[in-house]
Design a protein around this motif. Structure first.
Motif, PDB file in Angstrom:
ATOM      1  N   VAL A  91      35.951  -4.208  30.054  1.00 34.35           N
ATOM      2  CA  VAL A  91      36.930  -3.756  31.053  1.00 34.35           C
ATOM      3  C   VAL A  91      36.338  -2.740  32.034  1.00 34.35           C
ATOM      4  O   VAL A  91      37.089  -2.102  32.779  1.00 34.35           O
ATOM      5  N   ASP A 113      37.467  -2.980  35.709  1.00 33.38           N
ATOM      6  CA  ASP A 113      38.884  -2.660  35.834  1.00 33.38           C
ATOM      7  C   ASP A 113      39.139  -1.173  35.604  1.00 33.38           C
ATOM      8  O   ASP A 113      39.998  -0.574  36.260  1.00 33.38           O
ATOM      9  N   MET A 114      38.395  -0.570  34.682  1.00 37.00           N
ATOM     10  CA  MET A 114      38.591   0.859  34.408  1.00 37.00           C
ATOM     11  C   MET A 114      38.205   1.711  35.604  1.00 37.00           C
ATOM     12  O   MET A 114      38.787   2.786  35.812  1.00 37.00           O
ATOM     13  N   ASN A 115      37.254   1.259  36.396  1.00 39.46           N
ATOM     14  CA  ASN A 115      36.924   1.993  37.625  1.00 39.46           C
ATOM     15  C   ASN A 115      38.143   2.074  38.537  1.00 39.46           C
ATOM     16  O   ASN A 115      38.413   3.111  39.146  1.00 39.46           O
ATOM     17  N   GLU A 116      38.873   0.957  38.618  1.00 40.38           N
ATOM     18  CA  GLU A 116      40.092   0.947  39.430  1.00 40.38           C
ATOM     19  C   GLU A 116      41.165   1.840  38.820  1.00 40.38           C
ATOM     20  O   GLU A 116      41.861   2.581  39.539  1.00 40.38           O
ATOM     21  N   VAL A 117      41.300   1.792  37.498  1.00 41.21           N
ATOM     22  CA  VAL A 117      42.268   2.647  36.808  1.00 41.21           C
ATOM     23  C   VAL A 117      41.955   4.117  37.068  1.00 41.21           C
ATOM     24  O   VAL A 117      42.845   4.911  37.387  1.00 41.21           O
ATOM     25  N   LEU A 131      44.070  -3.390  29.630  1.00 42.62           N
ATOM     26  CA  LEU A 131      43.098  -4.204  30.365  1.00 42.62           C
ATOM     27  C   LEU A 131      42.510  -5.304  29.485  1.00 42.62           C
ATOM     28  O   LEU A 131      42.358  -6.455  29.918  1.00 42.62           O
ATOM     29  N   ARG A 135      45.741  -7.976  39.478  1.00 45.83           N
ATOM     30  CA  ARG A 135      45.322  -6.571  39.448  1.00 45.83           C
ATOM     31  C   ARG A 135      46.451  -5.641  39.023  1.00 45.83           C
ATOM     32  O   ARG A 135      46.222  -4.436  38.895  1.00 45.83           O
ATOM     33  N   HIS A 189      47.857  -4.992  36.306  1.00 43.85           N
ATOM     34  CA  HIS A 189      47.681  -4.274  35.048  1.00 43.85           C
ATOM     35  C   HIS A 189      46.814  -3.028  35.193  1.00 43.85           C
ATOM     36  O   HIS A 189      46.869  -2.131  34.350  1.00 43.85           O
ATOM     37  N   CYS A 190      46.035  -2.927  36.259  1.00 47.51           N
ATOM     38  CA  CYS A 190      45.190  -1.746  36.447  1.00 47.51           C
ATOM     39  C   CYS A 190      46.040  -0.508  36.757  1.00 47.51           C
ATOM     40  O   CYS A 190      45.844   0.562  36.166  1.00 47.51           O
ATOM     41  N   LYS A 191      47.005  -0.664  37.680  1.00 46.26           N
ATOM     42  CA  LYS A 191      47.881   0.469  37.986  1.00 46.26           C
ATOM     43  C   LYS A 191      48.764   0.805  36.783  1.00 46.26           C
ATOM     44  O   LYS A 191      49.023   1.988  36.505  1.00 46.26           O
ATOM     45  N   ALA A 220      47.975   0.371  33.673  1.00 42.49           N
ATOM     46  CA  ALA A 220      47.131   1.053  32.686  1.00 42.49           C
ATOM     47  C   ALA A 220      47.020   2.543  33.020  1.00 42.49           C
ATOM     48  O   ALA A 220      46.987   3.394  32.119  1.00 42.49           O
TER      49      ALA A 220
END
Length: 337
Positions: A23, A26-30, A66, A77, A79-81, A83
């Motif tokens: 992930v 995706d964690m960068n976006e989170v 994620l 996308r 789920h990123c917000k 999270a």
């Protein structure tokens, strides 16, 4: 209970590394959402929130959102917000918990309440809760909002229930499990379940991910309650014996009290009510836990719930995500060794 969690990772110890790698993008976006949403024109808010968020936590709960998205091959996308909202809820509860528990250490660092005071910690916790709800509303799904808002309420109920049980040696095992299901497992379950909602999967998939997260959360808390007596401050990131000195009646104590003789029961009554909390008392308490095998039995119970978590996702096809989620369970249990 002697359930074992079977994994295919050879001789290396279980780790969160596979899930973190899965992930990472995706964690960068989170993390970007977290940084953006904890900003405020009031300087103390980002300063205090940043202290806790940058404190070395593994971000396990948002990673579960994620990773469950990956398990379902969700291409979007949203789920990123969400999270990030999960992490805000978790961080807010930590701020409030440290005030209630009068904690001095969190993840090896001074707690926010020690540095900035109780009032600031509570109010910034409220701010983070509000940010979480802003993100949920922006997502636009009433079902997601219902899951996460209910989780927030249940967590608060669990904390109040734990406060009511504090210094009450007669707390039952059933009440203890109710408390940890609420204060810890509920957010694990919600973090996983919302991935099925955004991926528009059926009720059975939602239920499977809820069961995975819930059982993982219970296992996670059982291990925490065991290692409070047998680990060290450097490993735990908080003071050793904090639960003992705070009069928290956790499963190791419940079992030791039930199995103890009259003198031992009298000791537990005095200890839990705050009349025997010295270092020597902690050493004696730990000796009683070992005498009656309550640490081992608590960890065996954690492995049992861990196996239930693994079994909950057993019906999903083999994938990198399924392997990572399975290993995350083993990691949660292995923290005690």
């Amino acid at each position: 209970m002697t359930a074992e969690i079977h994994l295919l990772h050879g001789d290396r110890p279980p780790s969160l590394d596979p899930m973190m790698a899965l992930v990472a993008a995706d964690m960068n976006e989170v993390n970007s959402v977290i940084l953006d949403r904890m900003q405020s024109e009031v300087p103390l808010i980002p300063e205090l929130a940043g202290h806790l968020i940058a404190g070395g936590g593994k971000r396990m709960r948002p990673m579960l959102t994620l990773a469950c998205g990956k398990l379902l091959d969700y291409p979007g996308r949203r789920h990123c917000k969400l999270a990030a909202a999960v992490e805000f809820i978790h961080t807010a509860t930590l701020l409030h918990d440290d005030v209630v528990d009068k904690s001095g250490l969190r993840r090896g660092r001074k707690t926010a309440n020690v540095i900035w005071g109780n009032s600031a910690s509570v109010l910034v916790g409220d701010f983070l809760f509000s940010r979480a709800f802003e993100v949920m509303v922006e997502d636009g799904s009433l079902k997601v909002l219902k899951i996460l808002s209910r989780a927030s309420a249940v967590i608060a109920e669990g904390e109040v229930n734990q406060l009511s049980a504090q210094r009450r040696i007669e707390t039952s095992e059933d009440q203890y499990l109710t408390i940890i299901n609420a204060k810890t497992a509920e957010l694990f379950a919600a973090a996983c379940k919302i991935a099925a909602v955004v991926a528009e999967r059926d009720d059975a998939t939602e239920a499977a991910l809820d069961a995975y997260g819930r059982n993982l959360g219970i296992a996670f808390q059982l291990v925490d309650d065991a290692i409070d007596y047998v680990s060290d401050a450097e490993t735990m990131g908080k003071g050793v014996g904090d639960d003992f000195r705070d009069g928290k009646v956790t499963l190791p104590v419940i079992l030791a009290y039930a199995r103890g003789n009259a003198d031992e029961r009298e000791f537990w009554k005095l200890a839990i009510t705050g009349h025997k909390t010295s270092d020597e008392d902690l050493v004696y308490a730990t000796s009683l836990l070992r005498k009656h095998d309550t640490i081992d039995d608590t960890l065996a119970r954690a492995r049992h719930y861990g196996q239930r978590a693994v079994d909950a996702i057993g019906g999903f096809p083999a994938s990198q995500a399924k392997s990572a989620l399975t290993e995350a369970v083993a990691f949660a249990v292995a923290r005690a060794y």
